[in-house]
Design a protein around this motif. Sequence first.
Motif, short mmCIF file in Angstrom:
data_model
loop_
_atom_site.label_atom_id
_atom_site.label_comp_id
_atom_site.label_asym_id
_atom_site.label_seq_id
_atom_site.Cartn_x
_atom_site.Cartn_y
_atom_site.Cartn_z
N LEU A 1 0.87 -1.17 0.00
CA LEU A 1 0.00 0.00 0.00
C LEU A 1 0.90 1.22 0.00
O LEU A 1 1.20 1.78 1.04
N ASP A 2 1.37 1.61 -1.20
CA ASP A 2 2.20 2.81 -1.25
C ASP A 2 1.30 4.04 -1.31
O ASP A 2 0.08 3.92 -1.36
N SER A 3 1.92 5.20 -1.33
CA SER A 3 1.14 6.43 -1.24
C SER A 3 0.17 6.58 -2.40
O SER A 3 -0.98 6.97 -2.22
N ALA A 4 0.63 6.23 -3.60
CA ALA A 4 -0.22 6.38 -4.77
C ALA A 4 -1.44 5.47 -4.66
O ALA A 4 -2.58 5.87 -4.94
N ARG A 5 -1.19 4.23 -4.24
CA ARG A 5 -2.31 3.30 -4.11
C ARG A 5 -3.24 3.71 -2.99
O ARG A 5 -4.46 3.56 -3.09
N ALA A 6 -2.66 4.19 -1.89
CA ALA A 6 -3.49 4.61 -0.77
C ALA A 6 -4.45 5.71 -1.22
O ALA A 6 -5.62 5.74 -0.84
N GLN A 7 -3.94 6.61 -2.05
CA GLN A 7 -4.75 7.70 -2.58
C GLN A 7 -5.91 7.13 -3.41
O GLN A 7 -7.05 7.54 -3.28
N GLU A 8 -5.57 6.15 -4.25
CA GLU A 8 -6.55 5.48 -5.11
C GLU A 8 -7.64 4.82 -4.27
O GLU A 8 -8.83 4.95 -4.52
N MET B 1 -8.50 5.47 -1.20
CA MET B 1 -9.31 6.49 -0.53
C MET B 1 -10.37 7.04 -1.49
O MET B 1 -11.55 7.10 -1.14
N GLU B 2 -9.95 7.42 -2.69
CA GLU B 2 -10.90 8.01 -3.65
C GLU B 2 -12.01 7.04 -4.01
O GLU B 2 -13.19 7.38 -3.96
N ASN B 3 -11.61 5.82 -4.40
CA ASN B 3 -12.61 4.82 -4.79
C ASN B 3 -13.61 4.58 -3.67
O ASN B 3 -14.82 4.50 -3.89
N LEU B 4 -13.04 4.48 -2.46
CA LEU B 4 -13.88 4.15 -1.32
C LEU B 4 -14.89 5.28 -1.03
O LEU B 4 -16.08 5.04 -0.87
N LEU B 5 -14.40 6.52 -1.02
CA LEU B 5 -15.28 7.63 -0.69
C LEU B 5 -16.38 7.79 -1.75
O LEU B 5 -17.53 8.05 -1.44
N VAL C 1 3.06 -6.38 4.84
CA VAL C 1 3.81 -5.55 5.78
C VAL C 1 3.01 -4.29 6.10
O VAL C 1 2.58 -3.57 5.20
N VAL C 2 2.77 -4.07 7.38
CA VAL C 2 2.14 -2.82 7.79
C VAL C 2 3.19 -2.01 8.53
O VAL C 2 3.48 -2.25 9.69
N ASP C 3 3.80 -1.07 7.85
CA ASP C 3 4.77 -0.21 8.53
C ASP C 3 4.05 1.09 8.92
O ASP C 3 2.83 1.19 8.76
N THR C 4 4.78 2.05 9.45
CA THR C 4 4.08 3.25 9.95
C THR C 4 3.35 3.97 8.83
O THR C 4 2.28 4.52 9.04
N GLN C 5 3.93 3.92 7.60
CA GLN C 5 3.25 4.65 6.54
C GLN C 5 1.94 3.98 6.15
O GLN C 5 0.92 4.64 5.99
N VAL C 6 1.97 2.65 6.02
CA VAL C 6 0.74 1.93 5.70
C VAL C 6 -0.28 2.16 6.81
O VAL C 6 -1.46 2.42 6.55
N GLY C 7 0.18 2.07 8.07
CA GLY C 7 -0.70 2.30 9.20
C GLY C 7 -1.36 3.66 9.11
O GLY C 7 -2.57 3.82 9.31
N GLN C 8 -0.54 4.65 8.76
CA GLN C 8 -1.05 6.00 8.66
C GLN C 8 -2.09 6.13 7.54
O GLN C 8 -3.12 6.77 7.71
N HIS C 9 -1.80 5.49 6.40
CA HIS C 9 -2.76 5.52 5.30
C HIS C 9 -4.09 4.90 5.72
O HIS C 9 -5.16 5.43 5.43
N LEU C 10 -4.01 3.77 6.44
CA LEU C 10 -5.24 3.10 6.86
C LEU C 10 -6.06 3.99 7.79
O LEU C 10 -7.27 4.14 7.65
N LEU C 11 -5.33 4.61 8.75
CA LEU C 11 -6.05 5.44 9.73
C LEU C 11 -6.63 6.68 9.07
O LEU C 11 -7.74 7.11 9.41
N ARG C 12 -5.88 7.25 8.11
CA ARG C 12 -6.41 8.43 7.41
C ARG C 12 -7.66 8.06 6.62
O ARG C 12 -8.63 8.82 6.59
N THR C 13 -7.61 6.90 5.98
CA THR C 13 -8.77 6.45 5.21
C THR C 13 -9.97 6.28 6.14
O THR C 13 -11.08 6.71 5.84
#
Lengths: 135, 294
Positions: B185-192, B194-198, B218-230
């Motif tokens: 779940l990189d930043s670009a995918r996380a953005q995708e 989020m958009e699709n979901l909303l 792998v859930v690192d801090t960035q993935v964790g952050q993306h999940l929580l932001r979503t």
Amino acid sequence: MTERGSGASVVVALRDEHDIALARREVAKACDRLKAGALRKVRFITAVSEIVRNAVDHGGGGQIEIDVDQANKMITVRCTDTGPGIPDMDLAMKDGYSSARSMGKGLGGAKRLVDRFRIENRPEGGIEIWMSSRL
Amino acid sequence: MPNSRFAEIFKIVTADRAELLSDWLETQKAAGVRRPDLFSDAELTAQLGQFLDGLTAALADASEEPGGDLRDEEWAPLRDALLDILRERSERGAGLAELMRFVQTLSNPLAARLTEEVADRPELLSGELLKINRLLNTCATYAGTHLLDERDEIIERQRDEMRELSTPVVQLWERVLTIPLIGTLDSARAQEVMENLLNAIVEHRAEVVIIDITGVRVVDTQVGQHLLRTASAVRLMGGEAIISGISPKIAQTMVELGVDVGEVTTRPTIRSALAEAFRKVGFQIVRGEASQRG
């Protein structure tokens, strides 16, 4: 790109997001070669993910060298970047401190996930992080 | 009539086309460029002929040496011929080095002819040879660059396609959506995501969204952050997010990392997340009468 360095070490150049994924895959392969347990493997890969992302996002890119020691079931990585270095190392390792808009738990978290962790500014610029774990 | 700049080269290219073709073919065979597994001799000869025709047509008009990208209008016939040949050869699976050497092998037969042609004016020889080599090198470089650009484009397109494919939002039930995440779940995918979901929340008037990370290794801090932001974006839309599929080893790693999920509901499996979702939207799952008897 990966290449075989001297001995058994694998080197991954770190430039962008795809290299972060590549570095994780290479570390996963190294863990498999050591027949690492699932939990220890995930912990180590997650720690690697943190430090290589730090190198790509804040360190202007760099590289990571992965070494395995079959006899001792040890994995060691050395990650160097080409960024400005870190002026206050203690502050950077503290949870919640971030120079960017992130959680600021990456480096401290990585340290907690591995057996041994060393970070220092290199005299020639950039930082070097060295981590190892017995798997 | 050709411009004087390429008069000598034009002369040797057009003097005896058939013989030049067969010499070039021989040079390719000797250099191991020919791919009898991919092309018959007839097909190869046709390609060589096409290149020579393009070269002849361009030389007839050209007043200047071509720029690296062969973009100048006067070199268009050569460029078009080269592009056709490239397409044909790369479609059959010829490699990059082969494609570049395909062009460069013309240098020997041309050099031999030139040496004969200007035997009485030796002072011209080196200059004309350089022109030939520059011209062929430009073609070879153009071929290489063109191929690499094309491949980059393909890779980029496939990456985009995969990114879209890999973030499917599925309606599980009335007002309940799920998005199964797989891989990284990189930043670009996380953005995708989020958009699709909303968008899907609006479209399906969803109230509960299950973000399933069973397939995320792998859930690192960035993935964790993306999940929580979503999850917080979902909440802003009036919905509720449930993160499911957190394995015991990921959970332990997240704790060590200091990723705090706060008030976000989490469940170990998608099954327990679905049960929770039903509870929230007021549905009950009841065992049917038939199976009660059975």
